[in-house]
Enzyme design. Structure first.
Site, PDB file in Angstrom:
ATOM      1  N   ASP A  17      -9.082   2.964   5.727  1.00 20.51           N
ATOM      2  CA  ASP A  17      -9.817   1.752   6.086  1.00 20.51           C
ATOM      3  C   ASP A  17     -10.809   1.483   4.967  1.00 20.51           C
ATOM      4  OD1 ASP A  17     -10.062  -0.424   7.779  1.00 20.51           O
ATOM      5  OD2 ASP A  17     -11.793   0.403   8.809  1.00 20.51           O
ATOM      6  N   THR A  18     -10.951   0.206   4.625  1.00 22.81           N
ATOM      7  CA  THR A  18     -11.763  -0.180   3.471  1.00 22.81           C
ATOM      8  C   THR A  18     -12.656  -1.342   3.854  1.00 22.81           C
ATOM      9  OG1 THR A  18      -9.973   0.447   2.014  1.00 22.81           O
ATOM     10  CG2 THR A  18     -11.638  -0.982   1.082  1.00 22.81           C
ATOM     11  N   PHE A  52      -7.755  -9.424  -5.307  1.00 26.41           N
ATOM     12  CA  PHE A  52      -7.657 -10.018  -3.974  1.00 26.41           C
ATOM     13  C   PHE A  52      -8.997  -9.868  -3.264  1.00 26.41           C
ATOM     14  CE2 PHE A  52      -7.578  -6.280  -1.183  1.00 26.41           C
ATOM     15  CZ  PHE A  52      -7.406  -5.278  -2.116  1.00 26.41           C
ATOM     16  N   TYR A  72     -12.503  -9.817  -1.909  1.00 27.47           N
ATOM     17  CA  TYR A  72     -13.827 -10.193  -2.413  1.00 27.47           C
ATOM     18  C   TYR A  72     -13.968  -9.959  -3.922  1.00 27.47           C
ATOM     19  CZ  TYR A  72     -15.079 -10.120   2.550  1.00 27.47           C
ATOM     20  OH  TYR A  72     -15.133 -10.362   3.904  1.00 27.47           O
ATOM     21  N   LYS A  79       0.832  -1.212   0.000  1.00 24.35           N
ATOM     22  CA  LYS A  79       0.000   0.000   0.000  1.00 24.35           C
ATOM     23  C   LYS A  79       0.862   1.256   0.000  1.00 24.35           C
ATOM     24  CE  LYS A  79      -4.250  -1.231   2.431  1.00 24.35           C
ATOM     25  NZ  LYS A  79      -5.035  -0.951   3.641  1.00 24.35           N
TER      26      LYS A  79
HETATM   27  P1  IMP Z   1      -8.077  -2.754   4.113  1.00 22.08           P
HETATM   28  O1  IMP Z   1      -8.719  -1.807   5.083  1.00 22.08           O
HETATM   29  O2  IMP Z   1      -7.549  -2.068   2.893  1.00 22.08           O
HETATM   30  O3  IMP Z   1      -7.046  -3.623   4.786  1.00 22.08           O
HETATM   31  O4  IMP Z   1      -9.205  -3.730   3.576  1.00 22.08           O
HETATM   32  C1  IMP Z   1      -9.929  -4.590   4.457  1.00 22.08           C
HETATM   33  C2  IMP Z   1     -10.488  -5.770   3.709  1.00 22.08           C
HETATM   34  O5  IMP Z   1     -11.477  -5.339   2.758  1.00 22.08           O
HETATM   35  C3  IMP Z   1      -9.477  -6.558   2.884  1.00 22.08           C
HETATM   36  O6  IMP Z   1      -8.810  -7.510   3.674  1.00 22.08           O
HETATM   37  C4  IMP Z   1     -10.389  -7.231   1.853  1.00 22.08           C
HETATM   38  O7  IMP Z   1     -11.026  -8.356   2.412  1.00 22.08           O
HETATM   39  C5  IMP Z   1     -11.439  -6.163   1.615  1.00 22.08           C
HETATM   40  N1  IMP Z   1     -11.058  -5.332   0.454  1.00 22.08           N
HETATM   41  C6  IMP Z   1     -10.544  -4.064   0.485  1.00 22.08           C
HETATM   42  N2  IMP Z   1     -10.326  -3.606  -0.755  1.00 22.08           N
HETATM   43  C7  IMP Z   1     -10.696  -4.594  -1.592  1.00 22.08           C
HETATM   44  C8  IMP Z   1     -10.688  -4.712  -3.021  1.00 22.08           C
HETATM   45  O8  IMP Z   1     -10.286  -3.812  -3.787  1.00 22.08           O
HETATM   46  N3  IMP Z   1     -11.152  -5.880  -3.503  1.00 22.08           N
HETATM   47  C9  IMP Z   1     -11.600  -6.895  -2.728  1.00 22.08           C
HETATM   48  N4  IMP Z   1     -11.608  -6.845  -1.404  1.00 22.08           N
HETATM   49  C10 IMP Z   1     -11.161  -5.695  -0.831  1.00 22.08           C
END
Ligand code: IMP
Length: 194
Positions: A68-69, A148, A150, A12
């Site tokens: 956060d995602t 990656f 979902y 990232k």
């Molecule tokens: P993070 O906050 O970026 O670590 O995302 C948390 C979780 O959301 C990840 O571990 C994935 O399960 C899901 N996620 C976030 N972005 C994506 C994406 O672009 N595609 C698919 N899953 C995602």
């Protein structure tokens, strides 16, 4: 200008550095020799992004941002949301996470969902927020092998390929993450203007 990115994910950090304007230098947590977990205890993406950025800002007194995602599915009242990474357990297994979603949605006609990315920036003590959203549908089965998380079960609105089927360059162009990063980049570029 130096900014800390409050993440332990080197991928990232590299991705964001490449998208930010010249004159902004990103420091990772490794660069500042911080190796502990960052607290992430809130019930919303906004809350978690701010908690992470604020934790590092208070500890090191340097401008900082965090993200956060999550995937929000309407028929599951916004789940998996902040639990997206660990929806099916601590192993953070993407296949198990997708299987859990597909099982919970069995027989459900409403498949609407969205990926949301929130970036929280604390710069010279000022708080800013940047959001990115991609609306779409959860399919009944996995399709595609790229990406990656979902990606194989998410069909973005206006496309006939899942995030895991489309070329990575296209996903990166339209994704929730790139939208939020581009907003952050524009804001920083404007701030750097004399
Ligand atoms: P993070 O906050 O970026 O670590 O995302 C948390 C979780 O959301 C990840 O571990 C994935 O399960 C899901 N996620 C976030 N972005 C994506 C994406 O672009 N595609 C698919 N899953 C995602």
């Amino acid at each position: 200008m130096e900014l800390i990115f409050a993440t332990h994910n080197p991928h990232k950090t590299r991705e964001i550095q490449a998208l930010l304007p010249d004159g902004i230098s990103i420091l990772s947590l490794k660069d500042i020799d911080f190796h502990e977990d960052i607290p992430e205890n809130q019930s919303t993406l906004e809350g978690n992004a701010f908690e992470k950025a604020n934790f590092i800002y208070e500890k090191f007194g340097m401008s900082c941002f965090a993200d956060d995602t999550g995937l929000e599915i309407d028929a599951l009242k916004g789940e998996p949301g902040v639990f997206s990474a660990r929806y099916a357990g601590k192993k953070k297994d993407p296949q198990a996470n997708m299987d859990k979603v597909l099982k919970k949605l069995e027989g459900e006609a409403d498949r609407t969902a969205r990926f949301r990315c929130v970036i929280s920036l604390i710069i010279d003590g000022e708080k800013k927020r940047f959001d990115g959203v991609v609306n779409g549908q959860i399919l009944k089965e996995k399709r595609g092998t790229q990406g990656f998380g979902y990606d194989p079960i998410f069909l973005p609105e206006g496309y006939d390929q899942t995030f895991a089927e489309m070329p990575l360059e296209l996903k990166n162009k339209i994704s929730h993450r790139s939208q939020a990063i581009n907003k952050l980049a524009d804001y920083l570029a404007n701030r750097l203007k004399p």
